[in-house]
Design an enzyme around this catalytic site. Structure first.
Site, PDB file in Angstrom:
ATOM      1  N   SER A  82      -0.345  59.476  44.376  1.00 41.50           N
ATOM      2  CA  SER A  82       0.100  59.218  45.752  1.00 41.50           C
ATOM      3  C   SER A  82       1.396  58.420  45.800  1.00 41.50           C
ATOM      4  CB  SER A  82      -0.980  58.454  46.513  1.00 41.50           C
ATOM      5  OG  SER A  82      -2.191  59.158  46.496  1.00 41.50           O
TER       6      SER A  82
HETATM    7  N1  SAH Z   1      -5.512  58.017  43.305  1.00 38.56           N
HETATM    8  C1  SAH Z   1      -4.950  59.073  42.504  1.00 38.56           C
HETATM    9  C2  SAH Z   1      -4.652  60.271  43.377  1.00 38.56           C
HETATM   10  C3  SAH Z   1      -5.141  61.493  42.755  1.00 38.56           C
HETATM   11  S1  SAH Z   1      -5.057  62.939  43.762  1.00 38.56           S
HETATM   12  C4  SAH Z   1      -3.701  58.590  41.804  1.00 38.56           C
HETATM   13  O1  SAH Z   1      -3.178  57.538  42.186  1.00 38.56           O
HETATM   14  O2  SAH Z   1      -3.259  59.220  40.858  1.00 38.56           O
HETATM   15  C5  SAH Z   1      -6.749  63.136  44.226  1.00 38.56           C
HETATM   16  C6  SAH Z   1      -7.712  63.359  43.097  1.00 38.56           C
HETATM   17  O3  SAH Z   1      -8.977  63.585  43.687  1.00 38.56           O
HETATM   18  C7  SAH Z   1      -7.411  64.573  42.221  1.00 38.56           C
HETATM   19  O4  SAH Z   1      -7.286  64.151  40.899  1.00 38.56           O
HETATM   20  C8  SAH Z   1      -8.635  65.467  42.432  1.00 38.56           C
HETATM   21  O5  SAH Z   1      -9.026  66.182  41.268  1.00 38.56           O
HETATM   22  C9  SAH Z   1      -9.695  64.471  42.833  1.00 38.56           C
HETATM   23  N2  SAH Z   1     -10.838  65.001  43.556  1.00 38.56           N
HETATM   24  C10 SAH Z   1     -10.869  65.961  44.516  1.00 38.56           C
HETATM   25  N3  SAH Z   1     -12.126  66.154  44.943  1.00 38.56           N
HETATM   26  C11 SAH Z   1     -12.921  65.288  44.245  1.00 38.56           C
HETATM   27  C12 SAH Z   1     -14.322  65.004  44.238  1.00 38.56           C
HETATM   28  N4  SAH Z   1     -15.190  65.627  45.033  1.00 38.56           N
HETATM   29  N5  SAH Z   1     -14.766  64.033  43.406  1.00 38.56           N
HETATM   30  C13 SAH Z   1     -13.931  63.374  42.588  1.00 38.56           C
HETATM   31  N6  SAH Z   1     -12.600  63.608  42.542  1.00 38.56           N
HETATM   32  C14 SAH Z   1     -12.097  64.546  43.370  1.00 38.56           C
END
Ligand code: SAH
Length: 217
Positions: free
Chosen positions: A65
């Site tokens: 993000s």
């Molecule tokens: N906070 C992270 C943002 C990652 S983007 C950072 O700073 O890098 C969002 C993430 O949520 C992705 O990696 C995606 O695979 C994950 N995601 C989506 N649905 C999910 C679920 N049901 N349970 C766990 N992770 C999930």
């Protein structure tokens, strides 16, 4: 371990030009974001963009993000350092590091195992030892260690997953982007004696939350 260049100035600039002018005031959040090496959470090929004012790809069609969104969500969690915190969507692990600095214990869930493994490695190298990882569907929460004082979902949901409300402690805060696949509103839910008070913190855009209580794959 290899030597890593210090992006101290880039971090300082990020805090001074992206976070403070947009209204982030929590000194703990500003100080932690001025300290954590965001460059370590992105691929070497794009490391020069690590402190830029936008999200970046982290592989598997996912993103780390934008710094401001990370700051906004973290500030809204109102962490004092004693919390048991649940994070859904570990991704790169950058937000996880911030939570680990500002709460007592972090439980983080990522549905893509390869991302979880990489984030776990990075956070281990950086010396964090108050984080538990799980490769799973986070829309189901993590019942075993519930209730949580703070829950943060870093992927966009069609609705608030019921298990997360059930796992939110009395007085706890849940931060989650809710909307359609293209745009969401950042919602903060506070559990006030079983009454779930909702506040809208504004528009945002996240990748999909995929799971039983999220979007279908
Ligand atoms: N906070 C992270 C943002 C990652 S983007 C950072 O700073 O890098 C969002 C993430 O949520 C992705 O990696 C995606 O695979 C994950 N995601 C989506 N649905 C999910 C679920 N049901 N349970 C766990 N992770 C999930």
């Amino acid at each position: 371990m290899a030597e890593f260049p210090d992006y101290y100035l880039a971090r300082k600039k990020m805090v001074e030009t992206q976070l403070i002018p947009r209204g982030i005031t929590d000194q703990r959040v500003l100080s932690v974001m001025g300290k954590i090496p965001r460059d370590r959470f992105v691929d070497e090929a794009i490391v020069g963009e690590a402190y830029n004012d936008h999200p970046l790809p982290i592989g598997h069609k996912q993103t780390i993000s934008q710094p401001y969104i990370v700051a906004l969500m973290t500030e809204a969690l109102e962490l004092a350092g004693v919390e048991s915190t649940l994070e859904i969507g570990t991704g790169s692990g950058y937000q996880t590091a911030i939570l680990a600095e500002l709460s007592a214990k972090v439980y983080t869930i990522e549905r893509i195992r390869a991302l979880m493994v990489k984030a776990r490695q990075t956070l281990h190298e950086l010396g964090y030892n108050n984080i538990l990882f799980k490769a799973f569907d986070g829309t189901l929460g993590w019942k075993e260690y519930s209730p949580y004082d703070a829950i943060i979902v870093t992927a966009g949901a069609p609705k608030i997953p019921q298990p997360l409300l059930e796992q939110l402690a009395e007085g706890g805060r849940l931060l989650i982007p809710v909307g359609n696949k293209y745009t969401q509103e950042l919602i903060r839910v506070t559990n006030k004696k079983g009454n779930y008070i909702k506040e809208n913190l504004g528009g945002c855009r996240f990748v999909d939350l995929i799971g039983v209580h999220g979007w279908k794959e």
